[in-house]
Every structure is written in structure tokens, then in C-alpha cells.
Design a protein around this motif. Structure first.
Motif, PDB file in Angstrom:
ATOM      1  N   PHE A 282      72.332  53.660  86.909  1.00 47.54           N
ATOM      2  CA  PHE A 282      73.153  54.017  85.575  1.00 47.54           C
ATOM      3  C   PHE A 282      73.566  55.646  85.916  1.00 47.54           C
ATOM      4  CE2 PHE A 282      70.317  51.303  83.444  1.00 47.54           C
ATOM      5  CZ  PHE A 282      71.234  50.478  82.895  1.00 47.54           C
ATOM      6  N   THR A 283      74.882  55.671  85.739  1.00 41.65           N
ATOM      7  CA  THR A 283      75.178  56.989  85.819  1.00 41.65           C
ATOM      8  C   THR A 283      76.136  57.222  84.464  1.00 41.65           C
ATOM      9  OG1 THR A 283      77.320  55.899  86.854  1.00 41.65           O
ATOM     10  CG2 THR A 283      75.729  57.066  88.436  1.00 41.65           C
ATOM     11  N   PHE A 284      76.366  58.853  84.346  1.00 39.91           N
ATOM     12  CA  PHE A 284      76.637  59.011  82.798  1.00 39.91           C
ATOM     13  C   PHE A 284      78.220  60.238  82.868  1.00 39.91           C
ATOM     14  CE2 PHE A 284      72.418  58.098  83.094  1.00 39.91           C
ATOM     15  CZ  PHE A 284      72.244  57.104  81.987  1.00 39.91           C
ATOM     16  N   GLY A 285      78.644  59.892  81.854  1.00 38.77           N
ATOM     17  CA  GLY A 285      79.993  60.865  81.532  1.00 38.77           C
ATOM     18  C   GLY A 285      80.140  61.298  80.419  1.00 38.77           C
TER      19      GLY A 285
ATOM     20  N   VAL B 253      65.416  42.359  80.640  1.00 38.35           N
ATOM     21  CA  VAL B 253      66.082  43.562  79.874  1.00 38.35           C
ATOM     22  C   VAL B 253      65.837  44.784  80.287  1.00 38.35           C
ATOM     23  CG1 VAL B 253      65.985  44.450  77.489  1.00 38.35           C
ATOM     24  CG2 VAL B 253      66.049  41.894  77.906  1.00 38.35           C
ATOM     25  N   ILE B 254      66.697  45.745  80.273  1.00 32.64           N
ATOM     26  CA  ILE B 254      66.602  47.096  80.438  1.00 32.64           C
ATOM     27  C   ILE B 254      66.674  47.935  79.163  1.00 32.64           C
ATOM     28  CG2 ILE B 254      67.175  49.243  81.772  1.00 32.64           C
ATOM     29  CD1 ILE B 254      68.263  47.456  83.894  1.00 32.64           C
ATOM     30  N   LYS B 255      65.926  48.663  78.714  1.00 32.00           N
ATOM     31  CA  LYS B 255      65.949  49.709  77.582  1.00 32.00           C
ATOM     32  C   LYS B 255      66.314  50.981  78.154  1.00 32.00           C
ATOM     33  CE  LYS B 255      63.855  47.753  73.460  1.00 32.00           C
ATOM     34  NZ  LYS B 255      62.901  47.972  72.537  1.00 32.00           N
ATOM     35  N   LEU B 256      67.544  51.486  77.953  1.00 32.52           N
ATOM     36  CA  LEU B 256      68.001  52.880  78.444  1.00 32.52           C
ATOM     37  C   LEU B 256      68.141  53.872  77.492  1.00 32.52           C
ATOM     38  CD1 LEU B 256      69.277  54.444  80.852  1.00 32.52           C
ATOM     39  CD2 LEU B 256      71.563  53.515  79.913  1.00 32.52           C
ATOM     40  N   GLY B 257      67.447  55.229  77.768  1.00 35.87           N
ATOM     41  CA  GLY B 257      67.541  56.272  76.956  1.00 35.87           C
ATOM     42  C   GLY B 257      68.601  57.095  77.632  1.00 35.87           C
ATOM     43  N   PHE B 258      69.524  57.510  76.797  1.00 35.69           N
ATOM     44  CA  PHE B 258      70.491  58.423  77.391  1.00 35.69           C
ATOM     45  C   PHE B 258      71.106  59.439  76.598  1.00 35.69           C
ATOM     46  CE2 PHE B 258      72.721  55.342  74.861  1.00 35.69           C
ATOM     47  CZ  PHE B 258      73.789  55.989  74.473  1.00 35.69           C
ATOM     48  N   SER B 259      71.611  60.669  77.010  1.00 40.23           N
ATOM     49  CA  SER B 259      72.536  61.360  76.238  1.00 40.23           C
ATOM     50  C   SER B 259      73.822  61.804  77.074  1.00 40.23           C
ATOM     51  CB  SER B 259      71.876  62.879  76.458  1.00 40.23           C
ATOM     52  OG  SER B 259      72.548  63.852  75.835  1.00 40.23           O
ATOM     53  N   ALA B 260      74.987  61.097  76.605  1.00 36.62           N
ATOM     54  CA  ALA B 260      76.248  60.986  76.995  1.00 36.62           C
ATOM     55  C   ALA B 260      77.297  60.547  76.282  1.00 36.62           C
ATOM     56  CB  ALA B 260      76.014  60.409  78.472  1.00 36.62           C
ATOM     57  N   ARG B 261      78.363  60.552  76.749  1.00 34.01           N
ATOM     58  CA  ARG B 261      79.660  59.965  75.863  1.00 34.01           C
ATOM     59  C   ARG B 261      79.742  58.586  76.434  1.00 34.01           C
ATOM     60  NH1 ARG B 261      85.092  59.324  76.413  1.00 34.01           N
ATOM     61  NH2 ARG B 261      85.075  60.624  78.531  1.00 34.01           N
ATOM     62  N   GLU B 262      79.418  58.511  77.704  1.00 36.81           N
ATOM     63  CA  GLU B 262      79.866  57.110  78.463  1.00 36.81           C
ATOM     64  C   GLU B 262      78.500  56.891  79.285  1.00 36.81           C
ATOM     65  OE1 GLU B 262      83.596  57.483  80.197  1.00 36.81           O
ATOM     66  OE2 GLU B 262      84.513  56.487  78.611  1.00 36.81           O
ATOM     67  N   SER B 263      78.280  55.722  79.631  1.00 33.84           N
ATOM     68  CA  SER B 263      77.318  55.143  80.709  1.00 33.84           C
ATOM     69  C   SER B 263      77.779  54.126  81.263  1.00 33.84           C
ATOM     70  CB  SER B 263      75.770  54.842  79.796  1.00 33.84           C
ATOM     71  OG  SER B 263      75.008  54.426  80.774  1.00 33.84           O
TER      72      SER B 263
ATOM     73  N   GLY C 260      82.300  56.100  74.119  1.00 34.44           N
ATOM     74  CA  GLY C 260      82.395  56.865  72.719  1.00 34.44           C
ATOM     75  C   GLY C 260      83.110  58.013  72.940  1.00 34.44           C
ATOM     76  N   LYS C 261      83.601  58.548  71.627  1.00 34.41           N
ATOM     77  CA  LYS C 261      84.527  59.739  71.607  1.00 34.41           C
ATOM     78  C   LYS C 261      83.895  60.967  71.754  1.00 34.41           C
ATOM     79  CE  LYS C 261      87.923  57.291  68.522  1.00 34.41           C
ATOM     80  NZ  LYS C 261      88.746  57.356  67.273  1.00 34.41           N
ATOM     81  N   THR C 262      82.651  61.033  71.607  1.00 30.55           N
ATOM     82  CA  THR C 262      81.812  62.257  71.830  1.00 30.55           C
ATOM     83  C   THR C 262      80.393  62.029  72.228  1.00 30.55           C
ATOM     84  OG1 THR C 262      80.750  62.065  69.477  1.00 30.55           O
ATOM     85  CG2 THR C 262      82.722  63.268  69.518  1.00 30.55           C
ATOM     86  N   SER C 263      79.763  63.094  73.114  1.00 34.87           N
ATOM     87  CA  SER C 263      78.504  62.842  73.591  1.00 34.87           C
ATOM     88  C   SER C 263      77.438  62.629  72.509  1.00 34.87           C
ATOM     89  CB  SER C 263      78.035  63.910  74.358  1.00 34.87           C
ATOM     90  OG  SER C 263      77.096  63.987  75.122  1.00 34.87           O
ATOM     91  N   ARG C 264      76.321  61.857  72.783  1.00 31.62           N
ATOM     92  CA  ARG C 264      75.284  61.500  71.814  1.00 31.62           C
ATOM     93  C   ARG C 264      74.221  61.130  72.559  1.00 31.62           C
ATOM     94  NH1 ARG C 264      75.377  55.724  69.240  1.00 31.62           N
ATOM     95  NH2 ARG C 264      73.082  56.252  69.724  1.00 31.62           N
ATOM     96  N   GLN C 265      73.165  61.153  71.754  1.00 31.20           N
ATOM     97  CA  GLN C 265      71.755  60.422  72.209  1.00 31.20           C
ATOM     98  C   GLN C 265      71.574  59.098  71.760  1.00 31.20           C
ATOM     99  OE1 GLN C 265      68.417  63.114  71.670  1.00 31.20           O
ATOM    100  NE2 GLN C 265      68.878  64.384  73.634  1.00 31.20           N
ATOM    101  N   GLY C 266      70.892  58.157  72.531  1.00 23.66           N
ATOM    102  CA  GLY C 266      70.568  56.760  71.893  1.00 23.66           C
ATOM    103  C   GLY C 266      69.787  55.989  73.022  1.00 23.66           C
ATOM    104  N   VAL C 267      69.606  54.935  72.423  1.00 30.36           N
ATOM    105  CA  VAL C 267      68.658  53.994  73.169  1.00 30.36           C
ATOM    106  C   VAL C 267      69.494  52.575  73.523  1.00 30.36           C
ATOM    107  CG1 VAL C 267      66.483  52.666  73.606  1.00 30.36           C
ATOM    108  CG2 VAL C 267      66.544  54.990  72.934  1.00 30.36           C
TER     109      VAL C 267
END
Length: 564
Positions: free
Chosen positions: A561-564, A495-505, A540-547
Motif C-alpha cells: 500500500f502507498t499513500f498520497g 481480507v486486509i484491514k488497513l489503518g491509514f492517514s492520507a488523502r488517497e491510498s 478523497g478531497k482532504t487528508s484523513r485518518q481511517g480504517v
């Protein structure tokens, strides 16, 4: 050069005081208090030079392996962790020798031939340092990631050597402090002087224990249990700054300036380098090289890309559209595929990736970075626009500003063929991310996994404890993983837990199995099959922060992992 040296010294010092040094710290400390060997030395004084020899050995092997290890291992059919295993074997032998003086005397006989007397302990300390350096290399942070890339691309020069040596010196400084502290303790504490034979025995056990712990990755638990108090310092000294400091080292300063300071108008960036060192061509007649005649008088766009790079995938849509729109009007596009990962060196993987992206223009496989180096390139994607006279007129690094690039293409086509009526401009949506807080790329292999919350990843199979909730731009692990230099291979309950700020990962992953993603209580699963490729894990439709919690079935290899 001075900037590089300062970066190396600071980065090395940060590494030398980070939790990564904890496993080797007892051995370094005890090395200063280990007494001389040889007849009658059981109660003799510790060799005052020994700490310096130990740390010098660490710095030397650390530098040589960092500079040459990647290049040598890529050229020879050897396992990637062969140096690490050799170091572990040497540590075990040295630990046993410290316990049994007769074996140490046997190991020291070669040094006796050089004509010096009583050199056993110092040289034994140097050999110990050499062995420690081989297992200390995984401590390398973002600075060493840039050096590793330099080795892989065969661009090791004076600047890279200066950076590596500075890093080794910076890391050696705190280690020398600990070794000298051990010597001072041995000199001042009466118990050390009376029981130095026992100190040698304990030091030998410590070396063996370190070798065993590293073999089974037991030292990872220690590193994960201690908060990485240098994480912010390391993130501030990221690899991009090192890459900028290293520079391209090319001969044409104008080309470098055009890349560093892009313009919205045509510029003169110097004569275009040749496309050379190509291992294989795709999308050419008979997959044969493009001839000089086929490029003479043409406007040429050289596009550096890698098929699993999400940024390249977004940019390639525009490049492919330009080729289809203007190929009959004198535009030639050459996609120079320069690999970031080992799997991107496989021609069939590149061919499949090009087909998925609907690339019909010629593709040159630049596996040895020959053309990359000739253009002094440093990024994926990057486009070099060349006029009909063979001069570079515009450089675009990264994504975006496609309208400007197409406008300049049209201008050069008109200059090459006056009176030509060009078709209307393309209308491909620009999907370049605009979020200023967008999470940067997160590498998962041990060579560049600076975003791992547990500190440092070391090669080998490891069972991680329950993953902690990571901050944005970081990841944590649980379950059993096989850690490689480029990727994490999933084993049981991975399992990987990923913290991100993006619309897509996106996850760059290969193998055969499934990936399950849980975010905000919702779970989705997708299948993975074949060579590594980029898969969407968050959308998603908008950028957001999440785990996001990403679970991989056994047998998959996750690269980044890359983001957009």
C-alpha cells in the motif's frame, strides 16, 4: 561502521526478545539440558558446551542465509522457500535422532573422523542450531529488510556483513541466556539428573513438534496471540536508518553529498557514471543502446524509477513533460528502470507501464542494479542532471520541487547552446503530498511486512483469524492467504484491514479478480487484470485518518500500500 554495528546489535537484541522467538524458545531452552549421547551416556551429564554450539549454529546459518540466500535463490531456478523447507527437514531428522540414540550415533559418525573424542553432543547441538537458524530468518525485522535489498542488488560488502553479524550477535545474546538457563535448571533439578534419557526424548519431541508447527504455520497463532511488546522499538529502528547508515559505498564522495544535501543551484557533483549493465532498451531506434555520440554535448537527465511505484508515477508526469518540451533543444532523458519487485524485471510489464504513463523517452532496464550502483542511488524516484561536459550538476531525490529542477535544466541548456531561445516552462500540477502525518509505504510480503499487527509473517499458506482494527500505518489479516516474500496471495475469504492517514491510498496488486473496499459504510469494487500495477483504493478531497476493509477475490497478489 560503528553506527551500523550498534544498529545491528540493538535490532538483533530486540528481535531476540520479541514474540517471534516463542516457537523456537522451548527447543533452545531444552537444548541446554540435553545430556551427552553415546554409550553409557543415558544418565551422563549434559555437555556444558552444548548451549554455546546451538546458539553459534543459529547465528551462523542466520547470517549466511540472510547475506547470501536472496542472491543465490535469485540466480538459481529454485523455489524461494527451499532453504526453509531444508531447515524443517533437518529439524525433523534431528528430533528423531534425539529420540533414537542409534540414529544420532549414525549422524555423528562424520564428526568422529576429525580426530576428537566425545564431540557428538556439541556438534549435534551445532547442527541443531544451523537448522533452527534457517527457520529463524523470518524473524528478521526492518534491519534485515535493508540487508535483503543489499543482497538483491549485489551490494554485499564489508558494511553489510558487519551489520548482519552484529544483528546475529544481538539476537543470539538473549537466546544464549535461555539456553544457559535450561542448562542451569538441568544441573540443579534432581529430576533432570535422574531422568536425562527422558529429557532427551522430550527434547526430541519438542524439535519434531516445532518442525510440524512451522510446516503448517501453526506457530503463527502463538505469535499473533501474544501482543508484540517490541513493535514500537522495531518501528523506531526502521529500515531507512539502516540504509542511511549503510551509505552508498561509491567512489565519488561529491555525488553522494549532492544526493544527501540537495541545492537549489547548480553544483559540481563529479563526473557522471556510465549507464551500463542494461538488459534491454525501450523507446530507442530498434531498441538498441544509446551511443556515446548521441549523448555528447547534450544535457542529460537520468531518472531512476519503477513502474508500479506511485511516487515515481507522480514524478514521471513532470519528467515526460520536460522531455517533450526540450528534446529539440538538446535535452536527453534516460529513464533507468530499476525493479523493486520481481514482476518489475519483466520487460513486457515495464513496456506496458511506460505506455500507461505516456513515457516516450529512452528507458534502460537496469535489472541487475548496475547503473543504480554506479550512481550510488538509494531511492525511487531520483533524478541526476548532467551537463554537456558530462558532469553531474544537480541531484533530486524523491518527489517535489519540480520548478527548481526545470529551472536548472533550462540553465544548462542555455549554457550548452548560447543564444538558444527556449520555449515557455511546462505547467504540470505538482501533486506531491504535503501531509506531514502521511502514512509511509506498507509492504505486505514477509520480507518487509513490519507493519503487520500480528508480529511477523512467515512464508506459507495460513488461515488468519478475524482481523483486529489496526492503528494508523498498520494492517491486519483475516481469511486464507499464501504468504510470500514479496506479496500476499489471496485465497478464501481474504481480507486486509488497513489503518491509514492520507488523502488517497493505493494498492499494488496483480492477477485477475476483484478488489472490494469498505470505508465508512460505503463499498466500492474494482476489477484487477494482468501484471501487478497500482490501483486507487481510497480517494478523497482532504487528508484523513481511517480504517479501510479491503477484500480480495481468490487469485490476486497484493504487494504494498502507498499513500498520497
Amino acid at each position: 561502521m560503528l553506527t551500523l554495528i550498534l544498529i545491528g546489535l540493538v535490532g538483533g537484541f530486540i528481535t531476540g526478545i520479541s514474540p517471534c522467538v516463542l516457537p523456537v524458545l522451548p527447543v533452545v531452552f531444552l537444548s541446554g539440558g540435553t545430556p551427552s549421547s553415546g554409550a553409557g551416556a543415558g544418565d551422563g551429564p549434559a555437555d556444558r558446551r552444548r548451549p554455546y554450539f546451538v546458539v553459534a549454529g543459529i547465528a551462523l546459518s542466520f547470517s549466511l542465509i540472510t547475506l547470501l540466500g536472496t542472491a543465490v535463490l535469485s540466480a538459481l531456478p529454485l523455489p524461494q522457500d527451499v532453504i526453509r523447507w531444508a531447515g524443517l527437514a533437518a529439524l525433523t531428522v534431528l528430533g528423531i535422532a534425539m529420540i533414537f540414540p542409534a540414529l544420532q550415533d549414525l549422524l555423528e559418525r562424520p564428526f568422529a573422523r576429525i580426530g576428537r573424542r566425545n564431540v557428538g553432543t556439541s556438534h549435534n547441538g551445532f547442527v541443531l542450531g544451523l537448522a533452527l537458524g534457517t527457520v529463524y530468518v523470518p524473524c528478521a525485522g526492518p534491519v534485515l529488510a535493508a540487508i535483503t535489498v543489499a543482497g538483491a542488488t549485489h551490494r554485499i560488502g564489508l558494511q553489510t556483513i558487519a551489520l548482519t553479524v552484529a544483528f546475529a550477535v544481538g539476537a543470539a545474546a538473549p537466546l544464549l541466556f535461555f539456553a544457559l538457563a535450561g542448562r542451569r535448571v538441568a544441573e540443579r533439578v534432581r529430576a533432570f539428573r535422574r531422568r536425562q534419557r527422558r529429557v532427551r526424548f522430550v527434547a526430541g519431541l519438542a524439535v519434531i513438534a516445532l518442525a510440524v508447527g512451522l510446516t503448517f504455520n501453526l506457530t503463527d497463532t502463538l505469535q499473533r496471540s501474544v501482543p508484540d511488546y517490541t513493535a514500537r522499538l522495531n518501528s523506531a529502528l526502521d529500515g531507512s536508518r539502516v540504509t542511511d547508515a549503510l551509505g552508498s559505498g561509491g567512489a565519488d564522495r561529491a555525488l553522494e553529498q549532492c544526493a544527501a544535501h540537495p541545492s537549489s543551484a547548480l553544483a559540481d557533483c563529479g563526473k557522471a557514471p556510465g549507464i551500463s549493465g542494461v538488459q534491454q532498451w525501450l523507446n530507442t531506434p530498434g531498441n538498441k543502446p544509446l551511443t556515446k555520440d548521441s549523448l555528447t554535448g547534450k544535457v542529460v537527465l537520468v531518472d531512476f524509477w519503477a513502474y508500479s511505484c506511485i511516487n515515481c508515477q507522480r514524478a514521471t508526469r513532470h519528467v515526460a513533460a520536460w522531455y517533450e518540451k526540450y528534446k529539440d533543444d538538446g535535452l536527453v532523458v534516460v529513464g533507468v528502470h530499476t525493479p523493486e519487485y520481481a514482476f518489475e524485471r519483466v520487460p513486457d510489464n515495464v513496456k506496458a507501464g511506460a505506455e500507461r504513463l505516456h513515457i516516450g523517452y529512452p528507458v534502460a532496464l537496469d535489472n541487475q542494479y548496475t547503473t543504480w550502483n554506479a550512481f550510488q542511488n538509494r531511492a525511487w524516484p531520483a533524478q541526476y542532471l548532467i551537463d554537456a561536459e558530462g558532469r553531474v550538476r544537480h541531484v533530486a531525490v524523491g518527489e517535489g520541487d519540480y520548478t527548481t529542477s526545470e529551472s536548472l535544466i533550462r540553465q544548462l541548456l542555455g549554457d550548452a547552446r548560447p543564444g538558444t531561445v527556449l520555449p515557455p516552462a511546462t505547467d504540470v500540477p505538482d501533486t506531491t503530498p504535503t501531509d506531514r502525518n502521511l502514512t509511509p509505504e506498507i509492504d505486505l510480503g514477509s520480507a518487509r511486512a513490519v507493519a503487520y499487527t500480528g508480529g511477523y509473517l512467515t512464508p506459507g499458506t495460513t488461515t488468519f483469524t478475524d482481523a483486529a482494527t489496526p492503528p494508523s500505518g498498520a494492517f491486519s489479516l483475516s481469511g486464507t492467504w499464501e504468504v510470500g516474500r514479496e506479496a500476499l496471495a489471496s485465497r478464501k475469504d481474504a481480507v486486509i484491514k488497513l489503518g491509514f492517514s492520507a488523502r488517497e491510498s493505493y494498492l499494488d496488486v496483480g492477477g485477475t479478480g476483484t478488489v472490494t473496499v469498505t470505508l465508512d459504510g460505503r463499498t466500492t469494487t474494482f476489477n484487477v487484470s494482468g501484471a501487478p500495477n497500482t490501483y486507487t483504493v481510497v480517494s478523497g478531497k482532504t487528508s484523513r485518518q481511517g480504517v479501510a476493509t479491503v477484500t480480495l477475490s481468490p487469485g490476486l497478489s497484493a504487494y504494498s500500500f502507498t499513500f498520497g
